[in-house]
Design an enzyme around this catalytic site. Structure first.
Site, PDB file in Angstrom:
ATOM      1  N   CYS A  54      47.776 -67.479  42.810  1.00  0.00           N
ATOM      2  CA  CYS A  54      47.573 -68.453  41.735  1.00  0.00           C
ATOM      3  C   CYS A  54      48.450 -69.684  41.958  1.00  0.00           C
ATOM      4  O   CYS A  54      48.240 -70.735  41.351  1.00  0.00           O
ATOM      5  CB  CYS A  54      47.829 -67.847  40.367  1.00  0.00           C
ATOM      6  SG  CYS A  54      49.556 -67.709  39.903  1.00  0.00           S
ATOM      7  N   CYS A  80      50.328 -71.230  32.438  1.00  0.00           N
ATOM      8  CA  CYS A  80      51.717 -71.373  32.922  1.00  0.00           C
ATOM      9  C   CYS A  80      52.694 -70.940  31.839  1.00  0.00           C
ATOM     10  O   CYS A  80      53.718 -70.313  32.123  1.00  0.00           O
ATOM     11  CB  CYS A  80      52.008 -72.822  33.314  1.00  0.00           C
ATOM     12  SG  CYS A  80      51.046 -73.387  34.726  1.00  0.00           S
TER      13      CYS A  80
END
Lengths: 123, 378
Positions: free
Chosen positions: A36, A105
């Site tokens: 990712c 995030c």
């Protein structure tokens, strides 16, 4: 200035206050993965059930660095229970805004905190 | 702050001369090219003039050139309209405007891997050709790493194979990233189909062109009236087509020399002033304006944002993939690890890029890398 990120995110990304390895940390949470693109380390030092200090090291995008920084600030001085119950929304609010595609995030940073606390409690 | 644009592979500014050429076709000469009256005929003549310019650039006949609304549309026509549901051979580093239509095709698709230099081997393409293969589609220049593919060699080899086949294999190339600096002569390349884009060659957005060799049948992918031989139904975007014609006419390969010199300066200076940097893709078989570097210990987007805050515009991977979290399929195809793929940056120079701009980038980059490596601890 980037129109993509809020000023708050940019300020934290450009001059984060909580970054760096903590040599005497009580626990460290390692989260994320190379696929990712974001890899985070959240360090905590615990005293009397509270997070006395926190820091991070993050290989990731601007949002990953900004959310790492903000989560360290938010957990400092909090009890471990309070630290792990911070929400994504509280983080996004504190950063004023976060592009939709970057909200993960914030969850990664929270995961980092939970991981560090889990490691500490498992000691 | 000075703004420095180093993302010409994403799009280029429209040249003044191109804007001038387009200007009358917005309101003064606004006619619909399908109209029989003189307003319409003025527009038809303008389109034909543009078609002539594109045909000249390609070494093709005017009737072999059709205008589309984008290169993506031209690629869709090639894959879905020309392959006829047969087996398609393409590369593993193709643009999504080819890969995604391939996924929608009713036929099977083989993606040929590239070398670690990001270049296809002709024999690797040929060995995937089967009796039911109807189309081979290979990009001329890769949009992320700028590597030049051996189109003429593949075209020639397919020509040889076709001599022994009843059902001929068609050969398509997406030449969008090549047109500024490399010959797109369709005879030299031995292609049956070739895609161009307006906005990558200092022309407007919203227009593309597809070369279709005489005798090749392409079915429409969209249905309507008979504009552009029925392949692009919808009233022609006259100003954009006129602009594309002008932009193609003004392509000057000689500009590539200076661009290449600056490109090499960027590569040399950055790889020597910063440790842990590697060039992605072949240096020799590379378009003059592309630099793509992998930086250890940093993530590309944070690098992009840092440079943007210094006024320097670059990109990670391709602009079209900027909302995706997975690493670039191109960088993975040349063997980069997930981490290095995420740590890559594309710097694409333009014909107007100056030495001063390049020097600015070279001086701004090292402290940014240092800062981000401190934060990542790597």
């Amino acid at each position: 200035m980037s129109k993509y990120y809020s000023k708050e995110v940019m300020d934290r990304f450009m001059s984060p206050k909580y970054f760096g390895e903590m040599k005497d940390a009580d626990a460290v949470g390692l989260v994320g993965n190379p696929r990712c693109g974001d890899e985070m380390e959240v360090y905590i030092k615990v005293r009397e059930g509270k997070v006395e200090s926190a820091s991070f090291r993050t290989l990731g995008c601007a949002a990953a660095i900004a959310t790492s920084d903000v989560v360290c600030e938010m957990i400092t001085g909090k009890s471990l229970e309070e630290a792990v119950s911070i929400t994504e929304k509280e983080m996004v609010d504190k950063l004023k805004d976060l592009p939709h595609v970057k909200v993960h995030c914030a969850s990664l940073a929270l995961e980092g905190v939970k991981e560090a606390v889990k490691k500490y409690e498992g000691k | 702050m000075k703004k420095i644009y180093l993302d010409h592979a994403a799009t280029t500014p429209v040249k003044e001369s191109v804007i001038e050429e387009m200007q009358p076709f917005f309101s003064e000469r606004f006619g619909n090219p399908s109209s029989v009256h003189r307003f319409g005929q003025e527009a038809v003549m303008a389109i034909d003039k543009a078609r002539k310019k594109v045909a000249h650039f390609l070494g093709a006949k005017e009737r072999e050139v059709g205008f589309t609304s984008s290169a993506t549309e031209a690629n869709n026509l090639s894959v879905l309209g020309a392959a006829g549901g047969g087996h398609v051979v393409t590369s593993s580093i193709e643009h999504s405007a080819v890969l995604n239509p391939c996924k929608m095709s009713s036929g099977s698709v083989t993606q040929v891997p590239v070398s670690s230099e990001g270049v296809l081997r002709v024999e690797d393409v040929l060995k995937e050709i089967r009796s039911d293969t109807t189309l081979v589609s290979v990009m001329y220049v890769n949009n992320e790493i700028g590597t030049v593919q051996p189109i003429a060699e593949i075209g020639k080899a397919i020509g040889e194979i076709n001599k022994k086949r009843k059902k001929k294999i068609l050969f398509h190339t997406d030449a969008v990233q090549a047109a500024n600096y490399l010959s797109c002569d369709v005879s030299e390349l031995s292609v049956d189909l070739l895609t161009l884009s307006g906005h990558k060659i200092y022309g407007p957005k919203g227009v593309g062109a597809l070369y279709i060799r005489e005798g090749v049948t392409v079915s429409p992918v969209m249905y309507g009236a008979s504009h552009e031989r029925g392949l692009h139904p919808g009233t022609e975007n006259v100003p954009a087509i006129v602009g594309m014609g002008k932009a193609v006419e003004e392509i000057d390969f000689r500009k590539g020399e200076e661009v290449k010199r600056l490109r090499d300066k960027v590569i040399d200076e950055i790889t020597s002033s910063i440790s842990g940097v590697t060039l992605n893709g072949s240096r020799e078989k590379r378009i003059p304006n592309n630099v793509n570097l992998a930086f250890e210990g940093v993530e590309g987007e944070s690098l992009l944002i840092s440079l943007d805050s210094e006024g320097i515009a670059v990109s990670t991977g391709s602009a079209c993939a900027s909302h995706s979290l997975s690493p670039s399929h191109v960088l993975l195809a040349i063997g980069l690890s997930d981490r290095m793929a995420h740590g890559s940056l594309r710097i694409s120079l333009g014909n107007e890029t100056t030495e001063e701009e390049v020097d600015h980038l070279i001086s701004k980059l090292p402290p940014i890398i240092k800062r981000l490596r401190e934060i990542s601890g790597r």
